[in-house]
Design a protein around this motif. Structure first.
Motif, PDB file in Angstrom:
ATOM      1  N   UNK A   1       0.777  -1.236   0.000  1.00  0.00           N
ATOM      2  CA  UNK A   1       0.000   0.000   0.000  1.00  0.00           C
ATOM      3  C   UNK A   1       0.800   1.273   0.000  1.00  0.00           C
ATOM      4  N   UNK A   2       2.111   1.180  -0.252  1.00  0.00           N
ATOM      5  CA  UNK A   2       2.934   2.394  -0.321  1.00  0.00           C
ATOM      6  C   UNK A   2       2.902   2.946  -1.742  1.00  0.00           C
ATOM      7  N   UNK A   3       3.003   4.270  -1.931  1.00  0.00           N
ATOM      8  CA  UNK A   3       2.737   4.860  -3.248  1.00  0.00           C
ATOM      9  C   UNK A   3       3.954   5.122  -4.133  1.00  0.00           C
ATOM     10  N   UNK A   4       5.134   4.633  -3.762  1.00  0.00           N
ATOM     11  CA  UNK A   4       6.361   5.034  -4.462  1.00  0.00           C
ATOM     12  C   UNK A   4       6.714   4.143  -5.647  1.00  0.00           C
ATOM     13  N   UNK A   5       5.846   3.229  -6.023  1.00  0.00           N
ATOM     14  CA  UNK A   5       6.081   2.304  -7.132  1.00  0.00           C
ATOM     15  C   UNK A   5       5.581   2.922  -8.448  1.00  0.00           C
ATOM     16  N   UNK A   6       5.845   2.215  -9.545  1.00  0.00           N
ATOM     17  CA  UNK A   6       5.269   2.635 -10.820  1.00  0.00           C
ATOM     18  C   UNK A   6       5.921   1.959 -11.998  1.00  0.00           C
ATOM     19  N   UNK A   7       5.323   2.103 -13.162  1.00  0.00           N
ATOM     20  CA  UNK A   7       5.920   1.545 -14.379  1.00  0.00           C
ATOM     21  C   UNK A   7       7.207   2.276 -14.765  1.00  0.00           C
ATOM     22  N   UNK A   8       8.169   1.508 -15.216  1.00  0.00           N
ATOM     23  CA  UNK A   8       9.372   2.050 -15.847  1.00  0.00           C
ATOM     24  C   UNK A   8       9.331   1.633 -17.307  1.00  0.00           C
ATOM     25  N   UNK A   9       9.337   2.609 -18.192  1.00  0.00           N
ATOM     26  CA  UNK A   9       9.228   2.366 -19.626  1.00  0.00           C
ATOM     27  C   UNK A   9      10.423   3.015 -20.301  1.00  0.00           C
ATOM     28  N   UNK A  10      11.279   2.201 -20.906  1.00  0.00           N
ATOM     29  CA  UNK A  10      12.465   2.732 -21.560  1.00  0.00           C
ATOM     30  C   UNK A  10      12.513   2.326 -23.014  1.00  0.00           C
ATOM     31  N   UNK A  11      13.105   3.160 -23.833  1.00  0.00           N
ATOM     32  CA  UNK A  11      13.377   2.802 -25.222  1.00  0.00           C
ATOM     33  C   UNK A  11      14.881   2.846 -25.435  1.00  0.00           C
TER      34      UNK A  11
END
Length: 261
Positions: free
Chosen positions: A99-109
């Motif tokens: 439930x912590x909010x510091x995550x997210x998608x990493x999208x690289x090209x």
């Protein structure tokens, strides 16, 4: 034959579309008590991770069928293509499931295996960095303004956890930690966004996979910073498990010297 490089702003707009597609999926599952599986490397994974990556891969294959994909959950497709998308559908799954909010998608090209463009997206916090070596980094569409440089003795360093260091790595880390002003723990991919913003000066980590650092390397480069391995080599597809990210090249050089002893 080398493929012609697409327009960088067209690529950035598409990368933003990918992040836009990931956000609603993540929010749908966040803090819902979903079940957690353990992968072979003992890291956690959820239906949210898999659903996000599946959707992103579908979008890439439809828009850029000649591009490769290197994803955390579903592996490699055409990794030797001139352009390869690096996908970490939820960087910080442990934060996500607690439930912590510091995550997210990493999208690289990647362009010929080197970071060309990156997205760090934290959908719960509502913060998105996009940038690369040829595209100045923005935060929520606004250019990142460089902050005054700091020396190593003034610097704030972030790491996800000291438990990622083993043996000589811990010795090197402790040598660097003794030289900085402040060390903070946790933060996942958000730490790299804060390096680009300038409120954190250094991130030093080990036991990573390339999808953990390739998008952040592009974002930080677009903000004037630098991400390398612990030997000072540029990061590339499959290149290392240990990285050091710094807000300025000068600070990077100071910190690298301490790591190397």
């Amino acid at each position: 034959m080398t493929a012609a490089r697409p327009d960088i702003e067209e690529l950035a707009a598409f990368a933003a579309d990918l992040a836009d597609a990931a956000g609603p999926i993540i929010r749908r599952y966040f803090r819902t008590g979903l079940s957690v599986d353990t992968k072979a490397d003992e890291s956690p994974v959820t239906i949210a991770d898999r659903t996000v990556e599946k959707r992103l891969r579908e979008m890439i294959e439809a828009r850029w069928p000649d591009h490769g994909i290197a994803g955390e959950e579903f592996g490699l497709k055409a990794p030797d293509a001139d352009y390869v998308w690096s996908l970490d559908p939820i960087d910080g799954t442990k934060a996500f499931i607690t439930g912590r909010p510091t995550f997210g998608p990493l999208i690289g090209l990647l362009e010929r295996r080197a970071p060309l463009l990156g997205v760090i997206d934290c959908p719960i916090l509502g913060e998105r960095w996009i940038g690369g070596p040829t595209r100045p980094t923005t935060l929520n569409g606004q250019p990142v303004t460089p902050m005054p440089p700091r020396t190593l003795a003034q610097a704030t360093m972030a790491i996800t956890s000291p438990h990622m260091f083993d043996g000589w790595e811990m010795t090197a880390y402790e040598r660097l930690r003794a030289e900085v002003n402040l060390t903070v723990y946790g933060g996942d991919c958000h730490n790299y966004g804060l390096v680009a913003l300038g409120t954190i000066d250094l991130v030093v980590e080990s036991n990573l996979q390339d999808y953990d650092y390739l998008a952040p390397a592009a974002v930080i480069a677009g903000a004037g910073g630098l991400v390398t391995d612990w030997d000072g080599n540029p990061v590339m597809l499959g290149s290392t498990t240990k990285v050091i990210a710094a807000r300025t090249p000068e600070l990077h050089a100071e910190a690298l010297q301490r790591l190397q002893g």
